[in-house]
Write an enzyme that holds these catalytic residues in place. Structure first.
Site, PDB file in Angstrom:
ATOM      1  N   CYS A   6       0.827  -1.205   0.000  1.00 52.07           N
ATOM      2  CA  CYS A   6       0.000   0.000   0.000  1.00 52.07           C
ATOM      3  C   CYS A   6       0.865   1.261   0.000  1.00 52.07           C
ATOM      4  CB  CYS A   6      -0.873   0.045   1.246  1.00 52.07           C
ATOM      5  SG  CYS A   6      -2.125  -1.228   1.342  1.00 52.07           S
ATOM      6  N   GLU A  60       0.591   3.902   1.797  1.00 53.42           N
ATOM      7  CA  GLU A  60       0.921   4.408   3.139  1.00 53.42           C
ATOM      8  C   GLU A  60       2.170   3.726   3.684  1.00 53.42           C
ATOM      9  OE1 GLU A  60      -1.952   3.388   1.940  1.00 53.42           O
ATOM     10  OE2 GLU A  60      -3.662   4.077   3.119  1.00 53.42           O
TER      11      GLU A  60
HETATM   12  N1  THU Z   1      -4.200   0.299  -1.232  1.00 54.53           N
HETATM   13  C1  THU Z   1      -3.403   1.259  -0.700  1.00 54.53           C
HETATM   14  O1  THU Z   1      -2.408   1.668  -1.303  1.00 54.53           O
HETATM   15  N2  THU Z   1      -3.726   1.742   0.538  1.00 54.53           N
HETATM   16  C2  THU Z   1      -4.772   1.314   1.284  1.00 54.53           C
HETATM   17  O2  THU Z   1      -4.943   1.776   2.401  1.00 54.53           O
HETATM   18  C3  THU Z   1      -5.694   0.305   0.751  1.00 54.53           C
HETATM   19  C4  THU Z   1      -5.391  -0.224  -0.582  1.00 54.53           C
HETATM   20  C5  THU Z   1      -3.842  -0.244  -2.551  1.00 54.53           C
HETATM   21  C6  THU Z   1      -3.431  -1.690  -2.550  1.00 54.53           C
HETATM   22  C7  THU Z   1      -3.723  -2.088  -3.976  1.00 54.53           C
HETATM   23  O3  THU Z   1      -2.604  -1.753  -4.787  1.00 54.53           O
HETATM   24  C8  THU Z   1      -4.895  -1.206  -4.374  1.00 54.53           C
HETATM   25  O4  THU Z   1      -4.936  -0.153  -3.422  1.00 54.53           O
HETATM   26  C9  THU Z   1      -6.217  -1.930  -4.401  1.00 54.53           C
HETATM   27  O5  THU Z   1      -6.458  -2.581  -3.214  1.00 54.53           O
END
Ligand code: THU
Length: 163
Positions: free
Chosen positions: A76, A78
């Site tokens: 993710c 974050e």
């Molecule tokens: N994702 C994030 O980058 N941050 C989050 O808090 C939730 C999901 C990303 C992971 C994945 O690459 C995409 O969003 C879809 O889930």
């Protein structure tokens, strides 16, 4: 037992601010989170997430989601930013993190809450630095949602404490 039940009741406090009313620093932070999505690698989900971390020395660190053909190996936005900051945490604190997402495939929720795995990482940093992290969530509209501290999302968390 009723005392325990009472203590377990938690009120969640998340405020909304219109983008125009944010402080300059907060506005820059959410806009940087938006900018960060330019570096997302998300060909599988087509859900582009950006994050920007405000450090106490004024530095802003960006992160974006990085996916992988082996889906669970991705990370993710974050955590990409926070683990980068983790290397500097003896010197500076994480004051705030902004999150932004865009997608043509999926709806982006107005209240763009970070996933629980990222919240756990944020909580851990709060404990290390003994200071709350403000979370600013923006999905491109007029309103920005702000939470003061990870407790607003994660009233309980995992921790490892020595015996
Ligand atoms: N994702 C994030 O980058 N941050 C989050 O808090 C939730 C999901 C990303 C992971 C994945 O690459 C995409 O969003 C879809 O889930």
């Amino acid at each position: 037992l009723w005392i325990l039940r009472l203590l377990l009741k938690k009120a969640v406090e998340i405020t909304t601010e219109s983008l125009a009313d944010l402080t300059t620093a907060d506005k820059v932070l959410v806009e940087k989170a938006q900018e960060a999505t330019q570096n997302s690698y998300a060909p599988y989900s087509e859900f582009y997430v950006g994050s920007s971390v405000q450090l106490s020395n004024g530095e802003v660190v960006l992160g974006s989601n990085q996916e992988n053909a082996s889906f669970p190996s991705g990370l993710c936005a974050e955590r990409v930013a926070l683990f980068y900051c983790g290397q500097e945490l003896e010197k500076h604190q994480v004051d705030a993190i902004a999150v932004f997402a865009r997608s043509n495939k999926y709806k982006v929720p107005a209240l763009l809450v970070p996933c629980a795995g990222c919240l756990q990482v944020m909580k851990d940093i709060e404990m290390r630095q003994n200071q709350r992290i403000r979370v600013l969530m923006w999905s491109g509209g007029e309103d920005v949602y702000i939470a003061n501290g990870i407790e607003q999302f994660l009233p309980f968390h995992f921790s490892l404490d020595k015996q």
